[in-house]
Design an enzyme around this catalytic site. Structure first.
Site, short mmCIF file in Angstrom:
data_model
loop_
_atom_site.label_atom_id
_atom_site.label_comp_id
_atom_site.label_asym_id
_atom_site.label_seq_id
_atom_site.Cartn_x
_atom_site.Cartn_y
_atom_site.Cartn_z
N ALA A 119 -16.95 -6.48 1.06
CA ALA A 119 -17.15 -5.79 -0.22
C ALA A 119 -18.01 -6.62 -1.17
O ALA A 119 -18.90 -6.10 -1.86
CB ALA A 119 -15.80 -5.48 -0.87
N GLY A 149 -11.49 -10.63 5.38
CA GLY A 149 -12.71 -10.00 5.90
C GLY A 149 -13.18 -8.84 5.02
O GLY A 149 -14.38 -8.69 4.78
N CYS A 150 -12.24 -8.06 4.54
CA CYS A 150 -12.59 -6.90 3.72
C CYS A 150 -13.15 -7.34 2.37
O CYS A 150 -14.08 -6.72 1.84
CB CYS A 150 -11.38 -6.00 3.53
SG CYS A 150 -10.76 -5.33 5.10
N THR A 151 -12.62 -8.42 1.83
CA THR A 151 -13.12 -8.96 0.57
C THR A 151 -14.54 -9.49 0.75
O THR A 151 -15.43 -9.19 -0.05
CB THR A 151 -12.18 -10.05 0.03
OG1 THR A 151 -10.89 -9.48 -0.18
CG2 THR A 151 -12.70 -10.64 -1.27
#
Length: 163
Positions: free
Chosen positions: A51, A46-48
């Protein structure tokens, strides 16, 4: 109880280091919009996605005079690897002691597989050029989020700066 800054309040302004160990605070971008987003961990799915989505839309944010700052508890070294691995063009701030994360109420009780723990709740704050919180997303789902932030910024920029 978590204190999440609300729309209309002055944005908390604490300097923390970016991926290059340079101290950054939101006041460094006075006169510009700031997208300040909090995420749990570099290189997780999710963070990738989040970003990369913000990176893809960076030219659109820049055209509106906005700076994108991502914040997690990861180290500067981890941020550099994350940026290199995914060709990110956004600035990532390192907050392992949670000073800024807590100031924005993003350090919260989370639940996963029946267990409760403290962690970073994915959240985003849109800060106006005069340092005021213009809009908040306290519980973010990654899919389509960067576009939603851009759309809100376009609305707010148009009303605060009519042509």
């Amino acid at each position: 109880m978590t204190n999440i800054p609300e729309t209309g309040q002055t944005a908390p302004n604490l300097p923390i280091p970016d991926q290059n160990n340079q101290p950054i605070s939101t006041s460094d971008f006075s006169g510009q919009w700031v997208v300040l987003y909090f995420y749990p961990k570099d290189n997780t799915p999710g963070c990738t996605t989040e970003a990369k989505d913000f990176t893809d839309l960076t030219p659109d944010f820049s055209n509106l005079g906005a700076k994108i700052l991502g914040v997690s508890p990861d180290t500067q070294k981890a941020h550099c690897k994350f940026i290199d691995k995914h060709s990110l063009s956004i600035t990532l701030l390192s907050d392992p002691e949670h000073h800024l994360i807590e100031a924005y109420g993003a350090w919260r009780l989370k639940k996963f597989m029946g267990k409760e723990y403290m962690g970073v709740a994915r959240s985003t704050f849109l800060i106006s050029p005069d340092g005021i919180i213009a809009y908040t997303w306290p519980n973010v789902k990654t899919k389509g989020h960067a576009q939603a932030v851009l759309t809100k910024l376009q609305e707010l920029a148009a009303t605060s700066n009519p042509q």
